[in-house]
Design a protein around this motif. Structure first.
Motif, short mmCIF file in Angstrom:
data_model
loop_
_atom_site.label_atom_id
_atom_site.label_comp_id
_atom_site.label_asym_id
_atom_site.label_seq_id
_atom_site.Cartn_x
_atom_site.Cartn_y
_atom_site.Cartn_z
N ASN A 86 0.82 -1.21 0.00
CA ASN A 86 0.00 0.00 0.00
C ASN A 86 0.85 1.26 0.00
OD1 ASN A 86 -1.59 2.24 1.74
ND2 ASN A 86 -3.05 1.01 0.60
N GLY A 87 1.96 1.24 0.75
CA GLY A 87 2.80 2.44 0.86
C GLY A 87 3.35 2.88 -0.49
N VAL A 88 3.87 1.93 -1.27
CA VAL A 88 4.41 2.28 -2.58
C VAL A 88 3.30 2.64 -3.56
CG1 VAL A 88 5.73 1.38 -4.55
CG2 VAL A 88 6.48 0.88 -2.22
N ALA A 89 2.13 1.99 -3.41
CA ALA A 89 0.99 2.33 -4.28
C ALA A 89 0.54 3.77 -4.05
CB ALA A 89 -0.17 1.37 -4.02
N VAL A 90 0.51 4.20 -2.78
CA VAL A 90 0.15 5.58 -2.47
C VAL A 90 1.20 6.53 -3.04
CG1 VAL A 90 -0.17 7.24 -0.60
CG2 VAL A 90 -1.15 4.96 -0.39
N TRP A 91 2.47 6.15 -2.92
CA TRP A 91 3.56 6.95 -3.48
C TRP A 91 3.38 7.12 -5.00
CZ3 TRP A 91 9.44 5.51 -2.62
CH2 TRP A 91 10.24 6.58 -3.01
N ALA A 92 3.00 6.02 -5.66
CA ALA A 92 2.83 6.05 -7.11
C ALA A 92 1.74 7.02 -7.54
CB ALA A 92 2.50 4.64 -7.63
N LEU A 93 0.76 7.27 -6.65
CA LEU A 93 -0.33 8.19 -6.99
C LEU A 93 0.15 9.63 -7.14
CD1 LEU A 93 -3.23 6.81 -4.76
CD2 LEU A 93 -3.01 6.66 -7.25
N LYS A 94 1.39 9.90 -6.76
CA LYS A 94 1.96 11.22 -7.02
C LYS A 94 2.27 11.40 -8.50
CE LYS A 94 4.11 12.55 -2.62
NZ LYS A 94 3.61 13.94 -2.64
N TYR A 95 2.37 10.27 -9.22
CA TYR A 95 2.82 10.32 -10.61
C TYR A 95 1.76 9.89 -11.63
CZ TYR A 95 7.12 10.21 -7.87
OH TYR A 95 8.09 10.46 -6.93
N VAL A 96 0.74 9.17 -11.19
CA VAL A 96 -0.31 8.71 -12.11
C VAL A 96 -1.68 8.98 -11.51
CG1 VAL A 96 1.13 6.91 -13.17
CG2 VAL A 96 -0.26 6.36 -11.15
N ASP A 97 -2.70 9.02 -12.36
CA ASP A 97 -4.06 9.26 -11.91
C ASP A 97 -4.58 8.07 -11.11
OD1 ASP A 97 -4.04 11.69 -13.14
OD2 ASP A 97 -5.20 11.06 -14.90
N SER A 98 -5.55 8.32 -10.25
CA SER A 98 -6.09 7.25 -9.40
C SER A 98 -6.81 6.19 -10.23
CB SER A 98 -7.05 7.84 -8.36
OG SER A 98 -8.13 8.52 -8.99
N GLY A 99 -7.55 6.63 -11.27
CA GLY A 99 -8.26 5.67 -12.12
C GLY A 99 -7.30 4.78 -12.89
N PHE A 100 -6.22 5.38 -13.38
CA PHE A 100 -5.20 4.60 -14.09
C PHE A 100 -4.59 3.55 -13.17
CE2 PHE A 100 -0.78 3.78 -15.06
CZ PHE A 100 -0.82 3.44 -16.41
N ALA A 101 -4.26 3.95 -11.94
CA ALA A 101 -3.67 3.02 -10.97
C ALA A 101 -4.61 1.85 -10.71
CB ALA A 101 -3.35 3.75 -9.67
N ALA A 102 -5.89 2.15 -10.55
CA ALA A 102 -6.87 1.09 -10.29
C ALA A 102 -6.96 0.13 -11.46
CB ALA A 102 -8.24 1.70 -10.00
N LEU A 103 -6.90 0.65 -12.67
CA LEU A 103 -6.96 -0.21 -13.86
C LEU A 103 -5.74 -1.12 -13.94
CD1 LEU A 103 -8.36 1.91 -16.81
CD2 LEU A 103 -9.32 -0.16 -15.82
N GLU A 104 -4.57 -0.57 -13.66
CA GLU A 104 -3.36 -1.40 -13.70
C GLU A 104 -3.42 -2.49 -12.64
OE1 GLU A 104 1.54 -1.04 -13.57
OE2 GLU A 104 0.32 0.78 -13.51
N VAL A 105 -3.88 -2.15 -11.45
CA VAL A 105 -3.97 -3.12 -10.37
C VAL A 105 -5.01 -4.20 -10.67
CG1 VAL A 105 -4.61 -3.41 -7.93
CG2 VAL A 105 -3.15 -1.52 -8.60
#
Length: 306
Positions: A86-105
């Motif tokens: 979760n920690g790195v996923a939250v960090w990644a949200l600084k660089y990509v949109d939340s919807g994009f992150a959810a789609l990748e996951v």
């Protein structure tokens, strides 16, 4: 035993929880991480959630005593799922949109399937092969968008989320053979609390700024409260409840719904763009996840074997 109709009502509420709440955590983390450092944010969330779960478990009469081996296993899983996951996923949200992150996951079942093949030698079934092909195609279409790659440090965010998927995937395989506290509520509490402590140490190592909650913006305060109460406690409890009363493949349908919720909320509240290519990638990805999760046989393959 619960009577049939009250239990049916609880099952419906639990499904709403894992569908909507887990889908909304991408938005909530995106809001909070705009002000708070990622590891600090996650550490506060899980330490508080872990303590609250311990209090609730104690009030319900569950013993918090566990063996040394169980403690070490919850520590390891807490790191895989929450500290790093979760920690790195939250960090990644600084660089990509939340919807994009959810789609990748949403391609997580694809990662687990491949890890099972590599680490356990488990044969990939024909239906799952179709799912793998669709999953790879969906990810290619998703991360290959010019609009995504044009964002600063987008590649870094994409790779960070992929590393998170590997961490969650390995943890999902490890948990099946691990000696863990028998009560799922106590088990979750130890994983969350241990992960929160590790995240706090990670935050110190990275020299992140720590601020008091009363200095946070109102949006951040509300996002944190919702993440703790609903994202960490309600959703996890609902998930474990469903696993006891509903077949696993039905519970796994949250994999289909969470990205859609995240995309919609990101568009509605954060003005995140939804491109046509993202929609196509989402359809292909979710179709791939369906083929990986389905228990049905691929008739075409069966006919060739006959």
């Amino acid at each position: 035993m619960l009577k049939e109709s009250p239990r049916k009502g609880l099952i419906i509420l639990a499904f709403i929880s894992i569908y909507i709440v887990w889908g909304s955590t991408y938005l909530l983390n995106k809001i909070a991480v705009t002000e708070l450092a990622p590891f600090y944010l996650a550490s506060i969330r899980f330490i508080i959630a872990g303590v609250l779960i311990f209090i609730i478990a104690g009030a319900l009469g569950h013993s918090l005593r566990i063996t040394q081996k169980q403690f070490l296993n919850t520590l390891f899983l807490g790191f895989l799922f929450l500290s790093f996951g979760n920690g790195v996923a939250v960090w990644a949200l600084k660089y990509v949109d939340s919807g994009f992150a959810a789609l990748e996951v949403s391609a997580q079942p694809l990662v687990i399937l491949i890890l099972m093949y590599i680490l356990q030698g488990k044969k990939i079934q024909p239906m799952s092969i179709v799912g793998v092909i669709l999953g790879v195609l969906g990810i290619y279409l998703l991360i290959g968008q010019k609009e995504i790659l044009a964002q600063e440090n987008a590649i870094t965010g994409i790779l960070m989320i992929f590393s998170v998927m590997l961490s969650w995937g390995y943890g999902s395989l490890f948990v099946k053979k691990a000696d863990l506290p028998p009560n799922y509520f106590v088990n979750t509490g130890y994983q969350m609390f241990n992960a929160g402590v590790i995240l706090a140490l990670m935050s110190l190592v990275f020299n992140e700024p720590w601020t008091l909650p009363q200095t946070w913006q109102a949006d951040t305060q509300w996002a944190m409260v919702l993440l703790i109460v609903f994202g960490s406690i309600v959703a996890f409890t609902s998930f474990n409840f469903l696993l006891k009363h509903v077949s696993p493949e039905k519970v796994a349908t949250n994999t289909y719904v969470n990205p859609i919720v995240a995309l919609f909320l990101g568009w509605l509240f954060l003005n995140e763009k939804i491109t046509l290519q993202s929609v196509i990638a989402a359809v292909i990805l979710l179709a791939g996840v369906y083929f990986i999760n389905t228990k049905k046989k691929l008739v075409l393959f069966d006919r060739f074997r006959k």
